[in-house]
Design a protein around this motif. Structure first.
Motif, PDB file in Angstrom:
ATOM      1  N   ASP A 154       0.833  -1.202   0.000  1.00  0.00           N
ATOM      2  CA  ASP A 154       0.000   0.000   0.000  1.00  0.00           C
ATOM      3  C   ASP A 154       0.869   1.253   0.000  1.00  0.00           C
ATOM      4  N   MET A 155       0.330   2.336  -0.541  1.00  0.00           N
ATOM      5  CA  MET A 155       1.091   3.565  -0.654  1.00  0.00           C
ATOM      6  C   MET A 155       1.572   4.093   0.700  1.00  0.00           C
ATOM      7  N   GLU A 156       0.762   3.908   1.735  1.00  0.00           N
ATOM      8  CA  GLU A 156       1.169   4.418   3.046  1.00  0.00           C
ATOM      9  C   GLU A 156       2.377   3.666   3.608  1.00  0.00           C
ATOM     10  N   ASP A 157       2.765   2.577   2.949  1.00  0.00           N
ATOM     11  CA  ASP A 157       3.939   1.809   3.380  1.00  0.00           C
ATOM     12  C   ASP A 157       5.106   1.926   2.403  1.00  0.00           C
ATOM     13  N   TYR A 158       5.084   2.934   1.539  1.00  0.00           N
ATOM     14  CA  TYR A 158       6.134   3.051   0.527  1.00  0.00           C
ATOM     15  C   TYR A 158       7.531   3.253   1.123  1.00  0.00           C
ATOM     16  N   ASP A 159       7.624   3.669   2.367  1.00  0.00           N
ATOM     17  CA  ASP A 159       8.937   3.785   2.987  1.00  0.00           C
ATOM     18  C   ASP A 159       9.541   2.421   3.312  1.00  0.00           C
TER      19      ASP A 159
ATOM     20  N   ASP B 290      -8.957  14.221   0.510  1.00  0.00           N
ATOM     21  CA  ASP B 290      -8.336  13.251   1.408  1.00  0.00           C
ATOM     22  C   ASP B 290      -7.353  12.356   0.658  1.00  0.00           C
ATOM     23  N   SER B 291      -7.773  11.865  -0.502  1.00  0.00           N
ATOM     24  CA  SER B 291      -6.898  11.003  -1.295  1.00  0.00           C
ATOM     25  C   SER B 291      -5.672  11.760  -1.791  1.00  0.00           C
ATOM     26  N   GLN B 292      -5.857  13.004  -2.170  1.00  0.00           N
ATOM     27  CA  GLN B 292      -4.732  13.777  -2.682  1.00  0.00           C
ATOM     28  C   GLN B 292      -3.686  14.041  -1.602  1.00  0.00           C
ATOM     29  N   VAL B 293      -4.134  14.267  -0.385  1.00  0.00           N
ATOM     30  CA  VAL B 293      -3.187  14.427   0.726  1.00  0.00           C
ATOM     31  C   VAL B 293      -2.421  13.127   0.951  1.00  0.00           C
ATOM     32  N   LYS B 294      -3.110  11.998   0.851  1.00  0.00           N
ATOM     33  CA  LYS B 294      -2.450  10.690   0.998  1.00  0.00           C
ATOM     34  C   LYS B 294      -1.424  10.476  -0.109  1.00  0.00           C
ATOM     35  N   ASN B 295      -1.728  10.969  -1.305  1.00  0.00           N
ATOM     36  CA  ASN B 295      -0.777  10.845  -2.413  1.00  0.00           C
ATOM     37  C   ASN B 295       0.516  11.596  -2.114  1.00  0.00           C
ATOM     38  N   ILE B 296       0.390  12.780  -1.536  1.00  0.00           N
ATOM     39  CA  ILE B 296       1.573  13.555  -1.178  1.00  0.00           C
ATOM     40  C   ILE B 296       2.405  12.801  -0.150  1.00  0.00           C
ATOM     41  N   ASP B 297       1.741  12.280   0.872  1.00  0.00           N
ATOM     42  CA  ASP B 297       2.436  11.534   1.914  1.00  0.00           C
ATOM     43  C   ASP B 297       3.120  10.292   1.337  1.00  0.00           C
TER      44      ASP B 297
ATOM     45  N   MET C   1      10.246   8.701  -1.597  1.00  0.00           N
ATOM     46  CA  MET C   1      11.566   9.334  -1.528  1.00  0.00           C
ATOM     47  C   MET C   1      12.367   8.800  -0.344  1.00  0.00           C
ATOM     48  N   ASP C   2      11.700   8.517   0.774  1.00  0.00           N
ATOM     49  CA  ASP C   2      12.404   7.920   1.920  1.00  0.00           C
ATOM     50  C   ASP C   2      13.051   6.597   1.527  1.00  0.00           C
ATOM     51  N   SER C   3      12.349   5.810   0.716  1.00  0.00           N
ATOM     52  CA  SER C   3      12.921   4.545   0.252  1.00  0.00           C
ATOM     53  C   SER C   3      14.133   4.783  -0.634  1.00  0.00           C
ATOM     54  N   ALA C   4      14.047   5.787  -1.496  1.00  0.00           N
ATOM     55  CA  ALA C   4      15.186   6.116  -2.353  1.00  0.00           C
ATOM     56  C   ALA C   4      16.391   6.521  -1.508  1.00  0.00           C
ATOM     57  N   ILE C   5      16.137   7.276  -0.462  1.00  0.00           N
ATOM     58  CA  ILE C   5      17.214   7.694   0.435  1.00  0.00           C
ATOM     59  C   ILE C   5      17.829   6.484   1.126  1.00  0.00           C
TER      60      ILE C   5
END
Length: 308
Positions: A55-60, A91-98, A104-108
């Motif tokens: 899920d997107m909220e776990d992209y880190d 609400d969804s758009q804010v989640k997209n930003i997060d 990016m945290d994963s890239a780092i």
């Protein structure tokens, strides 16, 4: 140096075309999707393709999904295309930003392990808002989005760019205009137009006076890949064909190409808001060597293929 690509939104319209382009170019590709998507069986098995679902909220946590052998002594190019929700679903758009910041945290995290990392984020023409179409639109135009979607894309761009700079991650942003072709979902203007005309149905449209730029998704995929390979750090690139015309011209060309009666077309009033663009792609072409290879009619031919 061998390259490994990580693609979020890999099973969507632009993402699926990108995955196929990367595989053709001998990348090891991690296709990141979400459980339950109707398109998760979109790809045939390939030697260098690995699918992962999160899920997107776990992209880190994406680094936990990548095999060590695929990142050791390799350049990692992180293509972030995943995005969800309606254009004014705040609400969804804010989640997209997060989710984008977590990508990016994963890239780092990869960079912290010693990998050379490039992060390519994909934005939209919606970031520009409504512009004067008496002149061409370059990447320096002021961002004036009128939808939550456009505002969220613009916010993600600024936030990710800032985070990348602090972490010394090579960052590139591409703004897609209007893609057509393989994997294009139903409900969009051009494929629906073609289907209706082939059935001999009347088609009711806006005035179609606005300038529009169509680009085949395969060409867009190559452009995005090249941005990962050759895009300059911190730069923004328009992803379009540069062959803009009045939308009415495209509509009539499509009708003529499929042999439909032009009398089936009915043009009405200007849309509100009136979005009309003449995008410049000089920067993309000069920096990457990219060029358009597919015609407007090549894209229309895709609508006869069972690829969705």
């Amino acid at each position: 140096m061998m390259r490994t690509a990580i693609v979020t939104g890999a099973f969507g319209f632009a993402g699926a075309n990108l995955v196929e382009q990367l595989l053709e170019s001998n990348y090891v590709v991690y296709a990141i999707g979400r459980e339950g998507s109707l398109h998760n069986d979109r790809f045939q098995s390939a030697q260098n393709l690995k699918t992962r679902f999160i899920d997107m909220e776990d992209y880190d946590k994406i680094p936990n999904l990548i095999d060590e052998e695929d990142i050791k002594d390799k350049e990692v190019i992180f293509f972030h295309l995943s995005w969800g929700g309606g254009r004014d679903d705040f609400d969804s758009q804010v989640k997209n930003i997060d989710g984008s910041l977590k990508a990016m945290d994963s890239a780092i995290s990869f960079a912290d392990k010693g990998n050379k990392v490039v992060f390519v984020g994909i934005g939209s023409q919606a970031e520009y808002g409504v512009k004067d179409d008496s002149k061409e639109l370059d990447e320096n135009a002021l961002l004036e989005p009128f939808s939550a979607y456009g505002a969220a894309k613009a916010a993600a761009f600024h936030l990710i760019k800032n985070k990348a700079k602090k972490a010394e991650i090579h960052f590139v942003w591409g703004r897609i205009f209007s893609l057509i072709g393989k994997y294009e979902p139903e409900g969009r203007m051009l494929p629906d137009l073609v289907r209706k005309l082939k059935r001999g149905e009347e088609v009711y449209l806006s005035s179609c006076r606005q300038y529009w730029d169509y680009l085949d998704a395969k060409d867009a995929a190559k452009a995005i890949m090249l941005l990962g390979e050759k895009g300059r750090d911190g730069e923004v690139y328009n992803i379009a064909s540069g062959n803009y015309k009045e939308l009415k011209v495209f509509v009539k060309e499509a009708a003529k190409y499929i042999g439909a009666d032009e009398k089936l077309l009915h043009f009405g009033k200007d849309p509100e808001p009136y979005v009309s663009f003449k995008p410049m792609v000089k920067k993309l072409m000069e920096d990457t060597g990219w060029k358009v290879e597919s015609s407007f009619f090549d894209s229309i031919d895709c609508y006869d293929q069972n690829v969705r």
